[in-house]
Structure formats: C-alpha cells, structure tokens
Design an enzyme around this catalytic site. Structure first.
Site, PDB file in Angstrom:
ATOM      1  N   CYS A   1      -4.212  10.386   1.708  1.00 17.86           N
ATOM      2  CA  CYS A   1      -3.411   9.132   1.218  1.00 17.86           C
ATOM      3  C   CYS A   1      -1.950   9.264   0.720  1.00 17.86           C
ATOM      4  O   CYS A   1      -1.053   9.405   1.395  1.00 17.86           O
ATOM      5  CB  CYS A   1      -4.150   8.239   0.213  1.00 17.86           C
TER       6      CYS A   1
ATOM      7  N   LYS B   1       0.894  -1.196   0.087  1.00 14.22           N
ATOM      8  CA  LYS B   1       0.042  -0.211  -0.020  1.00 14.22           C
ATOM      9  C   LYS B   1       0.894   1.333  -0.059  1.00 14.22           C
ATOM     10  O   LYS B   1       0.770   2.050  -0.950  1.00 14.22           O
ATOM     11  CB  LYS B   1      -0.818  -0.133   1.305  1.00 14.22           C
TER      12      LYS B   1
HETATM   13  N1  LIG Z   1     -10.825   7.155   1.676  1.00 13.11           N
HETATM   14  C1  LIG Z   1      -9.894   6.468   0.958  1.00 13.11           C
HETATM   15  O1  LIG Z   1      -9.929   6.640  -0.581  1.00 13.11           O
HETATM   16  C2  LIG Z   1      -8.861   5.648   1.367  1.00 13.11           C
HETATM   17  C3  LIG Z   1      -8.403   4.867   0.490  1.00 13.11           C
HETATM   18  C4  LIG Z   1      -7.437   3.853   0.897  1.00 13.11           C
HETATM   19  C5  LIG Z   1      -7.111   3.782   2.180  1.00 13.11           C
HETATM   20  N2  LIG Z   1      -7.624   4.636   3.133  1.00 13.11           N
HETATM   21  C6  LIG Z   1      -7.270   4.587   4.529  1.00 13.11           C
HETATM   22  O2  LIG Z   1      -8.502   3.879   5.394  1.00 13.11           O
HETATM   23  C7  LIG Z   1      -8.459   4.248   6.413  1.00 13.11           C
HETATM   24  C8  LIG Z   1      -9.696   4.989   6.915  1.00 13.11           C
HETATM   25  O3  LIG Z   1     -10.091   6.179   5.907  1.00 13.11           O
HETATM   26  P1  LIG Z   1     -11.239   6.915   5.747  1.00 13.11           P
HETATM   27  O4  LIG Z   1     -11.047   7.666   4.530  1.00 13.11           O
HETATM   28  O5  LIG Z   1     -12.455   5.835   5.749  1.00 13.11           O
HETATM   29  O6  LIG Z   1     -11.391   7.614   7.086  1.00 13.11           O
HETATM   30  P2  LIG Z   1     -12.649   8.615   7.561  1.00 13.11           P
HETATM   31  O7  LIG Z   1     -12.044   9.720   8.203  1.00 13.11           O
HETATM   32  O8  LIG Z   1     -13.545   9.026   6.387  1.00 13.11           O
HETATM   33  O9  LIG Z   1     -13.467   7.550   8.551  1.00 13.11           O
HETATM   34  C9  LIG Z   1     -13.000   7.336   9.695  1.00 13.11           C
HETATM   35  C10 LIG Z   1     -14.087   6.925  10.594  1.00 13.11           C
HETATM   36  O10 LIG Z   1     -13.496   6.307  11.696  1.00 13.11           O
HETATM   37  C11 LIG Z   1     -14.206   6.777  12.993  1.00 13.11           C
HETATM   38  N3  LIG Z   1     -13.130   6.787  13.986  1.00 13.11           N
HETATM   39  C12 LIG Z   1     -12.017   7.267  14.658  1.00 13.11           C
HETATM   40  N4  LIG Z   1     -11.604   6.548  15.393  1.00 13.11           N
HETATM   41  C13 LIG Z   1     -12.336   5.620  15.753  1.00 13.11           C
HETATM   42  C14 LIG Z   1     -12.451   4.597  16.946  1.00 13.11           C
HETATM   43  N5  LIG Z   1     -11.573   4.514  17.717  1.00 13.11           N
HETATM   44  N6  LIG Z   1     -13.318   3.687  16.858  1.00 13.11           N
HETATM   45  C15 LIG Z   1     -14.382   3.830  16.055  1.00 13.11           C
HETATM   46  N7  LIG Z   1     -14.455   4.690  15.088  1.00 13.11           N
HETATM   47  C16 LIG Z   1     -13.404   5.464  14.875  1.00 13.11           C
HETATM   48  C17 LIG Z   1     -14.414   8.336  12.518  1.00 13.11           C
HETATM   49  O11 LIG Z   1     -15.255   9.058  13.199  1.00 13.11           O
HETATM   50  C18 LIG Z   1     -14.596   8.297  11.226  1.00 13.11           C
HETATM   51  O12 LIG Z   1     -16.062   8.225  10.852  1.00 13.11           O
HETATM   52  C19 LIG Z   1      -7.300   5.322   6.742  1.00 13.11           C
HETATM   53  O13 LIG Z   1      -6.121   4.647   7.139  1.00 13.11           O
HETATM   54  C20 LIG Z   1      -7.066   5.770   5.170  1.00 13.11           C
HETATM   55  O14 LIG Z   1      -5.662   6.338   5.030  1.00 13.11           O
HETATM   56  C21 LIG Z   1      -8.798   5.580   2.762  1.00 13.11           C
END
Ligand SMILES: NC(=O)c1ccc[n+]([C@@H]2O[C@H](COP(=O)([O-])OP(=O)(O)OC[C@H]3O[C@@H](n4cnc5c(N)ncnc54)[C@H](O)[C@@H]3O)[C@@H](O)[C@H]2O)c1
Length: 457
Positions: A269, A215
């Site tokens: 990211c 990743k």
């Molecule tokens: N969005 C993308 O396109 C994408 C793509 C690849 C990887 N990622 C990775 O995936 C992961 C999540 O990204 P995302 O875009 O979904 O983030 P996001 O911020 O949209 O959502 C994360 C959610 O997690 C919740 N949260 C935080 N701490 C928490 C906890 N301890 N318990 C329960 N809920 C909790 C937040 O309130 C939020 O709603 C990250 O590591 C990101 O780098 C994201």
C-alpha cells in the site's frame, strides 16, 4: 435493497475477511479466486492467510452453508472486487528525467471482464482495490458496459477504499468509517445499503473519484511523513544526535507528530499507492516523488550502518576516518565480504506475515551484494519462498555461526528477547537495530555491542 447473493472476487488479505464476514451475517457468498490452490484449500476449510480471528469466522461461515468457493464468478446481486493493484516490474514512466512506477491494473481488468457475462440489471459492482484516480469511471465502467448495460442506470457502480490495519482486520472491517464513492448518487446509496450488512462505523457517500483520491491521499501522507522521519535519522547521525530521543522530545509539542524512521517503507500500500498519483500527474507530484526516493534509498543507509558496526568492532573506524573512507576495506573488498549476518524479520511491519514490498528484503539483497551471507528468521512466515533469500528454519538456525544480528522488523517477540538467552545461542556480539527495539544498556551488559539506526556510534 435486498442483497441475497454476493460474489467476492479476490480472496486475499481483504477479500477473504470481507467475504467470510458477509457470510457470517447471513448472506450467501461465493468466494472467487483465480488461484485454484486457494479455492481447493478453502474448500477443505484451510486458510492461507494469518490474521487474528479470521479462521473462526471462515469456519463458521463455511459451516453455515453460506460460504462457497469457485474459480469463476456466477450470477449474483453484488460483485465485490478486491484483487491486487501492484506496480509493474517490466516498465516505468519518465517525466523531466524522473523515472516513476506504473500501476498494474491487469487484475482489475480481468476481474471486471470475468463479471461481464453474469452482470444483470439492478446489480451492484463495488471496487475496493486501491486504484489510480478515475479508475472506476474510466477503466471499470467501460469494461462492465460490454454487458450491454449502462453503468449508473442499469447497474450501480461504486468505489470504496479499504483502510483496515493488518492484524486488526476482522474488527476494523466492521468498525471503521467507510467512504462510498458512487458513479451516481444512486450508486452511492446502493453501496451504502451493501456495506450496512456488516459495517457498524459511519458510512459516508461521495463520488467515485473522490473516494479513490481519499485512499491515495491517506497512504501518500504516511509515505511523506515516514520519508521526513527517515531523513531526520540521517541528519541525526550527521550531527551526533539520537533521532529517537529527538523525535520523542519534538512530539511533546502538541501539534507535532513525527513518525518513526526505519529500514524503509514496504507493504503493497504505502510504498505503491503514491506512484499512482505520480503516474497520473507527474508534473504535479515533486514532493510525493521525492518521498518515494528517500524511502526507497533507506535500505542503503541500513547497509552503511551494518558496515559501521563491523568497522567499529574491528577497531578500523579510526583508520577508515583517517584514510580515504574505504582504507579499512581490504583490497577493495567490502568489510561485509563473507560476514555471516542473522537478519531478524522480513515482514513489512511488526507482527504480520505479509512480506510484500518489504524493505527488509531489499536490505538482505544489498548485504548479499556486498558479499555477506545472510540468514533470515521470519517467525510469521518461516517457510516463505523468497527468491535469493536464505530463510532459516528457526531462530537458532539463523543465529548459529552469525557474526552479527540485524533487527529489521519490530516484531513483539524480537523486542522481548532476553539478551543473556540470545548470548547463549550465538557467538555474534554485534547488533544493528533499525527499529529502536532494544535497550543499549541491557544488551551491553550481556556482552553485545549495539548500533542503532539514527544514532551515531
Ligand atoms: N491488505 C491490506 O491491508 C490492504 C489494505 C487496503 C487496501 N488494500 C488493497 O486491496 C486490494 C487487494 O489487496 P489484498 O491485500 O487483499 O491482495 P492479495 O494479494 O492478498 O489478494 C488478492 C487475491 O486476488 C486474487 N486474484 C488476482 N487476480 C484475480 C482475478 N482476476 N480474479 C479473481 N481473483 C484474482 C489473487 O489470487 C489473490 O488471492 C489491493 O488493491 C490492495 O492495494 C489492501
């Protein structure tokens, strides 16, 4: 393996689409988020994320009775973690005079801690949050083992990188190839069985650290490739070349694929993940570090571009060049002082509502530091609450009174603007295009002066 109940922790851009897709495939899913507002609105059937097709799948999943919500985990067969992994704002690392950003693994730590009381023999835990190398073995496993169970023998533990494209998430979740990194081969097999519930793409088993590195390598490669494109944009201006045309011609070479320059690199990211490598091995990451520096500096280059546009219009360019560089700036004031600028787009990429780490935000702040008054129109999130940023309620409100228009994001709606229509909404006649979105001739015919990033004016 029989997975009947899945606990999805973190209901954001990744967790909510995955949870609802799982529920739509007939398994019971408990969606968990620490943000009570998200839980409350989901219970009412409202969703907090704009993603094509998501609403329908969430609605269908809730109506089926398979998708419920809570602020806390419960016992389940699978615990799937998709919480944020940003970098820390309060602290940085340093190596050989180079400052680097540090990963904030607080959400992963607290999500894992919350699972501990509910973890049972035979469970599977999957981490999808993008994480520094060895997170699964060195951070996650020890926390989960506080349950008294042994990772890899009592319960299965995997890391699986998420590679969906915002705007295409619902399709790519299902169709993309998946790399499943187990802390043991049995864990990887359990991971495969889990993803087979909804994934149609190829599923490849490997070890957890390889999967983490896959990743980070993907996003770091993009960051470095964008950095070279951004550097080319600066060189093209120096040598009087149109960088967009030069890239088009270079890309005719069958083995060359230069990416597009722009106002910088954003999103949570590509602008974040390379730092995970730098933090983990600062002595081995000179190129990765430099790419981050180049991309983070690009908003400054945009501000220079905006200044050039005003200089050109005021006819001051010649006197500025003849003088000491700043001769046309009045009494030490920036030429941007009190200028009204309509900034179009704040998202980190086209046609999404995601504003995280957006370079457009940095451009706006830098313009304000020069004394400009900036109104931002972001059609995908017009009511965004961005500290220190004046969000316009409509395109008209942004254009009203503007002296210049700055195109920061290649949203399709912006690219489709009809120059004469825009001319009727504003007195601004200066356009600065950072994304090669507009045709110079078309806009000139409507009376605008168009300045493009990567093209010397
Ligand atoms: N969005 C993308 O396109 C994408 C793509 C690849 C990887 N990622 C990775 O995936 C992961 C999540 O990204 P995302 O875009 O979904 O983030 P996001 O911020 O949209 O959502 C994360 C959610 O997690 C919740 N949260 C935080 N701490 C928490 C906890 N301890 N318990 C329960 N809920 C909790 C937040 O309130 C939020 O709603 C990250 O590591 C990101 O780098 C994201």
């Amino acid at each position: 393996m029989n997975f009947q109940k899945i606990c999805v922790i973190g209901l954001g851009y990744i967790g909510l689409p995955t949870a609802s897709t799982l529920a739509a495939h007939g398994v019971k899913v408990l969606g968990v988020d620490i943000n009570p507002n998200i839980i409350e609105s989901l219970r009412k059937g409202e969703i907090h994320i704009q993603e094509p097709g998501l609403r329908d799948v969430v609605t269908q999943a809730i109506q089926s009775g398979n998708f419920t919500f809570s602020t806390k985990p419960e016992e389940a067969d699978v615990f799937y973690i998709a919480v944020p992994t940003p970098f820390r704002e309060d602290e940085h690392g340093e190596y050989d005079g180079r400052q680097y950003k540090l990963a904030d693994m607080g959400a992963v730590t607290s999500a894992a801690t919350a699972i501990v009381p509910y973890l049972r023999k035979g469970n599977l835990v999957v981490l999808e949050s993008t994480s520094p190398p060895r997170t699964t073995t060195d951070l996650l496993a020890p926390i989960l083992e506080r349950s008294g169970l042994k990772a890899g023998s009592d319960f299965f533990l995997c890391y699986s990188p998420e590679r969906v494209l915002p705007g295409q998430i619902m399709r790519e979740l299902i169709e993309n190839a998946r790399v499943i990194g187990g802390i043991t081969p049995e864990s990887a097999k359990a991971g495969r069985a889990f993803y087979q519930i909804f994934v149609k793409g190829e599923i490849i088993e490997t070890d957890a650290t390889t999967a983490e590195m896959v990743k980070l390598m993907e996003n770091t490669t993009r960051d470095v490739n964008i950095a070279i494109a951004n550097e080319f944009s600066r060189l093209a201006e120096r040598f009087g070349v149109d960088v967009w045309e030069a890239i088009r011609l270079a890309n005719l070479h069958p083995r060359i694929n230069i990416l597009s320059p722009g106002p910088g690199v954003g999103g949570h990211c590509i602008s974040v993940d390379p730092w995970f490598f730098v933090e983990a091995a600062p002595e081995l990451t000179q190129l990765i570090y430099q790419a981050r520096q180049v991309n983070d500096a690009q908003p400054h280059f945009v501000v220079e571009k905006v200044k050039q546009a005003f200089f050109a219009l005021s006819g001051a360019e010649r006197s500025r060049r003849a003088g000491d560089g700043n001769a046309a700036e009045d009494g030490g004031l920036s030429i941007l002082s009190s200028k009204k600028i309509a900034a179009l787009g704040l998202a980190y990429k086209p046609d999404v509502d995601d504003l995280r780490e957006s370079p457009a935000t940095e451009v706006v702040h830098l313009l304000q530091e020069e004394g400009a008054q900036v109104k931002v129109w972001e059609p995908f999130k017009p009511d965004a609450n961005m500290p220190g940023i004046d969000m316009a309620s409509s395109l008209e409100a942004a254009l009203d009174d503007a002296d210049a228009i700055l195109l920061l994001v290649r949203h399709t709606k912006f690219i489709k603007f009809v120059p004469d229509e825009i001319a009727s909404k504003t007195k601004a006649r200066i356009l600065v295009d950072c994304v090669n979105g507009w045709d110079t001739n078309n806009w000139q015919k409507a009376g605008f002066q168009l300045v493009r990033l990567g093209v010397r004016k």
